[in-house]
Write a protein that holds these residues in place. Sequence first.
Motif, PDB file in Angstrom:
ATOM      1  N   UNK A  82       0.812  -1.230   0.000  1.00  0.00           N
ATOM      2  CA  UNK A  82       0.000   0.000   0.000  1.00  0.00           C
ATOM      3  C   UNK A  82       0.839   1.270   0.000  1.00  0.00           C
ATOM      4  N   UNK A  83       1.945   1.288   0.757  1.00  0.00           N
ATOM      5  CA  UNK A  83       2.791   2.483   0.778  1.00  0.00           C
ATOM      6  C   UNK A  83       3.439   2.723  -0.583  1.00  0.00           C
ATOM      7  N   UNK A  84       3.827   1.661  -1.270  1.00  0.00           N
ATOM      8  CA  UNK A  84       4.392   1.820  -2.616  1.00  0.00           C
ATOM      9  C   UNK A  84       3.346   2.354  -3.590  1.00  0.00           C
ATOM     10  N   UNK A  85       2.125   1.883  -3.449  1.00  0.00           N
ATOM     11  CA  UNK A  85       1.049   2.371  -4.322  1.00  0.00           C
ATOM     12  C   UNK A  85       0.835   3.865  -4.106  1.00  0.00           C
ATOM     13  N   UNK A  86       0.763   4.281  -2.844  1.00  0.00           N
ATOM     14  CA  UNK A  86       0.543   5.694  -2.540  1.00  0.00           C
ATOM     15  C   UNK A  86       1.742   6.532  -2.983  1.00  0.00           C
ATOM     16  N   UNK A 129      -6.539  -2.663  -0.909  1.00  0.00           N
ATOM     17  CA  UNK A 129      -7.696  -2.222  -1.681  1.00  0.00           C
ATOM     18  C   UNK A 129      -7.969  -0.742  -1.530  1.00  0.00           C
ATOM     19  N   UNK A 130      -7.879  -0.225  -0.295  1.00  0.00           N
ATOM     20  CA  UNK A 130      -8.114   1.197  -0.082  1.00  0.00           C
ATOM     21  C   UNK A 130      -7.042   2.045  -0.751  1.00  0.00           C
ATOM     22  N   UNK A 131      -5.787   1.603  -0.670  1.00  0.00           N
ATOM     23  CA  UNK A 131      -4.707   2.362  -1.305  1.00  0.00           C
ATOM     24  C   UNK A 131      -4.917   2.461  -2.808  1.00  0.00           C
ATOM     25  N   UNK A 132      -5.312   1.360  -3.442  1.00  0.00           N
ATOM     26  CA  UNK A 132      -5.547   1.378  -4.894  1.00  0.00           C
ATOM     27  C   UNK A 132      -6.766   2.216  -5.222  1.00  0.00           C
ATOM     28  N   UNK A 133      -7.839   2.074  -4.460  1.00  0.00           N
ATOM     29  CA  UNK A 133      -9.051   2.857  -4.718  1.00  0.00           C
ATOM     30  C   UNK A 133      -8.741   4.355  -4.693  1.00  0.00           C
ATOM     31  N   UNK A 187      -9.966  -1.258  -6.671  1.00  0.00           N
ATOM     32  CA  UNK A 187      -9.744  -1.491  -5.247  1.00  0.00           C
ATOM     33  C   UNK A 187     -10.193  -2.870  -4.822  1.00  0.00           C
ATOM     34  N   UNK A 188     -11.368  -3.283  -5.288  1.00  0.00           N
ATOM     35  CA  UNK A 188     -11.866  -4.618  -4.942  1.00  0.00           C
ATOM     36  C   UNK A 188     -10.951  -5.699  -5.507  1.00  0.00           C
ATOM     37  N   UNK A 189     -10.525  -5.535  -6.766  1.00  0.00           N
ATOM     38  CA  UNK A 189      -9.640  -6.526  -7.383  1.00  0.00           C
ATOM     39  C   UNK A 189      -8.304  -6.599  -6.667  1.00  0.00           C
ATOM     40  N   UNK A 190      -7.709  -5.438  -6.383  1.00  0.00           N
ATOM     41  CA  UNK A 190      -6.409  -5.414  -5.702  1.00  0.00           C
ATOM     42  C   UNK A 190      -6.513  -5.999  -4.301  1.00  0.00           C
ATOM     43  N   UNK A 191      -7.589  -5.654  -3.575  1.00  0.00           N
ATOM     44  CA  UNK A 191      -7.767  -6.194  -2.230  1.00  0.00           C
ATOM     45  C   UNK A 191      -7.937  -7.700  -2.243  1.00  0.00           C
TER      46      UNK A 191
END
Length: 331
Positions: A22-26, A101-105, A140-144
Amino acid sequence: MTTTRPTPPHRLATTVTTLVVPLLVIATTVVVAVSWTPRLPDPLAVHWSGSQGPDAFGSLKDAVAIPLLFAPLFALGMWALAFWAGRDASTRRLAAGFSTGLAVLMSVVVLGSLAVQLDLADAADAPGINDVVAWAFGGGILAGTLAALVVPRDVPMPSTAPVDPTAPRTALAPEERAAWTRSVTSPVGAWVGGGAVLVVVVLAIVLQVPALLILAAGLGLLLASMLVLRVSVDARGLVARSPLGRPSVRVPLDEVVAARVTQIDPFGEFGGWGYRVGQGGRVGFVLRKGEGIEVERTGGRVHVVTVDDAATGAALLNTLADRARGGATAR
């Protein structure tokens, strides 16, 4: 019950799936957003009103504030939960899934809302972002889901040690077979969850954001999977399944340390209703306030299920676990 619980397993995998990814995504989102600065209008649109155009403007800092601040803090909280209390794989899966999921969303929302403004002279000319919101929820759903799937499973931890002698038993003849089953629903959870679905549907209509209907459908499926339950105790052990089959709880007989009746406060101990992770890393179906079965399992794991006639189910589970290990079958 035992007083010393082992350290949760797979802490490296937990750190990677729940915190690092998640940190890398953000971080990637912020880097891309900053790299687009020369192509963005100033001020840029930072909020949209339904299917209409933007209705609030600000700086790039305003646009990335939510993913830059909230998503990492959320990921840190999920990581702490899984790292310190994730003895059961379901806890680690939930943490990894929600965090990633939240990070991607949020990242898709931010980058999508910036992408529609690239090379515009005036941010007021930006189109609506309904499609962006839909892609964000889908992504987000797919990534989660993918993050949860790669979380390592719990390895079998059978035990030959006798079930706690202080745990309740039921009398069974040596060759007698027995099974116990009950159904349970959550009236409070259904009212609260149904109200939330209705609110989202109304918002989708009033704000003219069809993408919110996807969220409403997702919430409906979530209710169906978490607020109706069939609980059984038989030769398989304890099995609690929702109508959709997932999530579920299964504790085989050879992993039962002790089963007891407990009184459960959904909101006070678990923060709500449904399939929950509670104090001390306890996991299970918490559908209403009152009695339930609490099963201490090998590996320091504890599962709870709110259900009527919990005393009969717990006593039978201990008795069948005794029998599976060649111990006494009656008390």
